[in-house]
Design a protein around this motif. Sequence first.
Motif, PDB file in Angstrom:
ATOM      1  N   LYS A   1     101.962  24.176  46.788  1.00  0.00           N
ATOM      2  CA  LYS A   1     100.923  24.135  47.807  1.00  0.00           C
ATOM      3  C   LYS A   1     101.260  23.121  48.900  1.00  0.00           C
ATOM      4  O   LYS A   1     101.170  23.435  50.088  1.00  0.00           O
ATOM      5  N   ILE A   2     101.670  21.926  48.472  1.00  0.00           N
ATOM      6  CA  ILE A   2     101.975  20.888  49.462  1.00  0.00           C
ATOM      7  C   ILE A   2     103.172  21.300  50.302  1.00  0.00           C
ATOM      8  O   ILE A   2     103.195  21.140  51.513  1.00  0.00           O
TER       9      ILE A   2
ATOM     10  N   LYS B   1     104.106  24.280  51.092  1.00  0.00           N
ATOM     11  CA  LYS B   1     103.674  25.271  52.084  1.00  0.00           C
ATOM     12  C   LYS B   1     102.918  24.606  53.220  1.00  0.00           C
ATOM     13  O   LYS B   1     103.116  24.950  54.384  1.00  0.00           O
ATOM     14  N   ALA B   2     102.037  23.663  52.858  1.00  0.00           N
ATOM     15  CA  ALA B   2     101.252  23.005  53.897  1.00  0.00           C
ATOM     16  C   ALA B   2     102.166  22.274  54.871  1.00  0.00           C
ATOM     17  O   ALA B   2     101.940  22.295  56.080  1.00  0.00           O
ATOM     18  N   GLN B   3     103.214  21.632  54.340  1.00  0.00           N
ATOM     19  CA  GLN B   3     104.112  20.905  55.249  1.00  0.00           C
ATOM     20  C   GLN B   3     105.001  21.869  56.034  1.00  0.00           C
ATOM     21  O   GLN B   3     105.311  21.605  57.187  1.00  0.00           O
ATOM     22  N   ILE B   4     105.393  22.973  55.416  1.00  0.00           N
ATOM     23  CA  ILE B   4     106.177  23.958  56.159  1.00  0.00           C
ATOM     24  C   ILE B   4     105.339  24.491  57.319  1.00  0.00           C
ATOM     25  O   ILE B   4     105.834  24.699  58.420  1.00  0.00           O
ATOM     26  N   ALA B   5     104.039  24.670  57.068  1.00  0.00           N
ATOM     27  CA  ALA B   5     103.158  25.134  58.140  1.00  0.00           C
ATOM     28  C   ALA B   5     103.100  24.120  59.274  1.00  0.00           C
ATOM     29  O   ALA B   5     102.792  24.460  60.406  1.00  0.00           O
ATOM     30  N   ARG B   6     103.409  22.850  58.974  1.00  0.00           N
ATOM     31  CA  ARG B   6     103.462  21.839  60.024  1.00  0.00           C
ATOM     32  C   ARG B   6     104.888  21.654  60.533  1.00  0.00           C
ATOM     33  O   ARG B   6     105.235  20.626  61.104  1.00  0.00           O
TER      34      ARG B   6
ATOM     35  N   ALA C   1     107.746  21.380  58.777  1.00  0.00           N
ATOM     36  CA  ALA C   1     108.708  20.668  57.942  1.00  0.00           C
ATOM     37  C   ALA C   1     109.829  21.615  57.530  1.00  0.00           C
ATOM     38  O   ALA C   1     109.631  22.822  57.439  1.00  0.00           O
ATOM     39  N   ASP C   2     111.000  21.025  57.292  1.00  0.00           N
ATOM     40  CA  ASP C   2     112.157  21.837  56.941  1.00  0.00           C
ATOM     41  C   ASP C   2     112.779  21.222  55.699  1.00  0.00           C
ATOM     42  O   ASP C   2     113.273  20.104  55.731  1.00  0.00           O
TER      43      ASP C   2
ATOM     44  N   PRO D   1     107.494  13.795  52.843  1.00  0.00           N
ATOM     45  CA  PRO D   1     106.186  14.445  53.023  1.00  0.00           C
ATOM     46  C   PRO D   1     105.760  15.287  51.826  1.00  0.00           C
ATOM     47  O   PRO D   1     104.607  15.666  51.725  1.00  0.00           O
TER      48      PRO D   1
ATOM     49  N   VAL E   1     105.209  12.028  48.502  1.00  0.00           N
ATOM     50  CA  VAL E   1     104.069  11.109  48.598  1.00  0.00           C
ATOM     51  C   VAL E   1     102.763  11.807  48.200  1.00  0.00           C
ATOM     52  O   VAL E   1     102.076  11.349  47.291  1.00  0.00           O
ATOM     53  N   PRO E   2     102.434  12.949  48.825  1.00  0.00           N
ATOM     54  CA  PRO E   2     101.187  13.610  48.399  1.00  0.00           C
ATOM     55  C   PRO E   2     101.214  14.024  46.930  1.00  0.00           C
ATOM     56  O   PRO E   2     100.185  13.982  46.257  1.00  0.00           O
TER      57      PRO E   2
ATOM     58  N   VAL F   1     100.445  10.968  44.840  1.00  0.00           N
ATOM     59  CA  VAL F   1      99.036  10.633  45.016  1.00  0.00           C
ATOM     60  C   VAL F   1      98.188  11.571  44.175  1.00  0.00           C
ATOM     61  O   VAL F   1      97.282  11.148  43.451  1.00  0.00           O
TER      62      VAL F   1
ATOM     63  N   ARG G   1      95.806  10.802  40.976  1.00  0.00           N
ATOM     64  CA  ARG G   1      94.388  11.157  41.032  1.00  0.00           C
ATOM     65  C   ARG G   1      94.001  11.981  39.809  1.00  0.00           C
ATOM     66  O   ARG G   1      93.008  11.730  39.151  1.00  0.00           O
TER      67      ARG G   1
ATOM     68  N   PHE H   1      95.280  24.435  55.369  1.00  0.00           N
ATOM     69  CA  PHE H   1      95.003  24.877  54.003  1.00  0.00           C
ATOM     70  C   PHE H   1      93.681  24.346  53.492  1.00  0.00           C
ATOM     71  O   PHE H   1      93.097  23.430  54.061  1.00  0.00           O
TER      72      PHE H   1
ATOM     73  N   PHE I   1     100.512  11.979  54.212  1.00  0.00           N
ATOM     74  CA  PHE I   1     101.543  11.197  53.522  1.00  0.00           C
ATOM     75  C   PHE I   1     101.998   9.958  54.277  1.00  0.00           C
ATOM     76  O   PHE I   1     102.638   9.094  53.706  1.00  0.00           O
TER      77      PHE I   1
END
Lengths: 265, 291
Positions: free
Chosen positions: A176-177, A179-184, A186-187, A202, A205-206, A209, A213, B89, B97
Amino acid sequence: MIRDITLGQYYPIDSVIHRLDPRVKLVSTLIFVISLFMFKNFSGYIAATLFLFGIIKLSKVPFRYMVKGLKAVLILLMITVVFNLFLTPGKPIFEFWIVTITDEGLKTAGFMAIRLTYLIIGSSIMTLTTTPNNLTDGLEDLMRPLSKVRVPVHEIAMMMSIALRFIPILLEETDKIMKAQIARGADFESGNIVQKAKSLVPLLVPLFVSAFRRANDLAMAMEARCYRGGEGRTKMKPLIYQANDYRAYALNAAYLIAVIVIQRL
Amino acid sequence: MLISVKNVNYVYGSGTAYETQALKDINLEIDQGEFIGIIGHTGSGKSTLIQHLNGLMKATSGTIFFDGKDIYEKGYSMKQLRSKVGLVFQYPEHQLFETDIFRDVCFGPKNLGLPKEEVERRAKDALREVGIDEKLFDQSPFDLSGGQKRRVAIAGVLAMEPQVLILDEPTAGLDPKGRNEILEQISMLHREKKITVILVSHSMEDVAKYVDRIIVMNQGELMYNDAPREVFRHYKELEKVGLAAPQVTYIMNRLKEKCLAVNTDATTIEEAKEEILKALKQRSIHLPGNR
Ligand SMILES: Nc1ncnc2c1ncn2[C@@H]1O[C@H](COP(=O)(O)OP(=O)(O)OP(=O)(O)O)[C@@H](O)[C@H]1O
Ligand SMILES: [Mg+2]
């Protein structure tokens, strides 16, 4: 993408093997693995093959699932075979330049390949037919005698089951993360090693976290339900041997005797 | 036509025991400047559908056209597509991050290879648009409240200045105030910057208030694709698939059944108020003896 990793994953159907007690499956796997390393001649392998394929048939899990686990160790398997093939001293049967293949080498390499393959397939059957929870329950029960010598058996089993439970969750989270970063933009693929390592920040770190959690939430939830270790704790589904489990033990004993007898021949 | 989805199917885990067909023969067209709501029961395939729109997932069969070009064609730049179709999302705050908010929002535009000044201008604009105060810019994103984190994460996508903004349940887990604020801000972006917005939501009330068109998903199929008032006419069918029309629709329908000749097309409370007052006025004209 990342979810496709199936090594050691449970395959949810109903079969005789699925219904067996996890302790039986653990013991049988152990016996099978030991038997693999007892063989010195070919006839032993025939017994192992018959045993293995019998179990595969009974488990109803498609064969390609067992083989999937092999892909992960293919390289290791090849290295082992190559080393054994070329570096075992003995009667040369093939010589070319600096390469010498000996009679002994061929035999050892062949045996080694079969051993490793059967080892992986044998243990995949166990993990494919047993839920992680059941597996750790079984382990805990089998290791119970060790708690006499102060091994924290319950804690080890609890840690294992939590870890196993978290693997798919973390994989999903990673997916999920990512994909979210690729949508921003990220490569994660191109660039040299340094760039690649940097591009993981990127993602990692998430992920950390979220892992912390989740761990925190879990600890909280356990405490809220008054978890306080294994002392005096009963089980909702205690492990109880059924008739089939005794039959399985008997089959195991028969297999072991057969193997020993064959070795003596 | 900005986005056009043609006969798209998607199967998760094909060839395994967990095979599920999440999208079944989806056909869909989206125009520049529209505000669209996607609604559906849990597991109906909403998230799967929107991930196709920016190329994060590839359809098992079927094609998608963006600006008239087939995005599955060889040589089509997915990176460019993703800069034009921004996707936020569910729980986007989980992707933060960086060490401070401003840098985190810069991540998107920086990946587009823009010069530094442009990156910073876009980040500032985006943060302003979602209502984050400049004082907070150098705070750690992990020290913010849930609602603030959500805004920063949305700004992270907005900063790429996409043509289309897709949001997957942007209000999940927020209180009513936070929910309204975020929806108002999104609606403002749509009005002022003329970007196309696709909003995935569970709440008919939210969707009814803002969108021009509603797409209802049910078990991977497109069930309705029409203006809100048209969709809400089928409120009985919506109930059968675990959804509901806004409460206003129910009130209007009951009023009509019982006594008052109202038009049941009202979708928001304001519209309903007008309708009821109008109907009451008419009634008092027809029945002069009334008090
Ligand atoms: N990674 C995955 N692997 C396998 N199946 C999946 C995966 N993600 C979703 N599915 C399945 O695909 C179907 C559609 O899921 P999707 O996430 O698109 O639903 P959704 O409409 O977004 O639901 P929600 O409202 O809960 O977010 C569901 O049946 C789900 O179980
Ligand atoms: Mg979803």
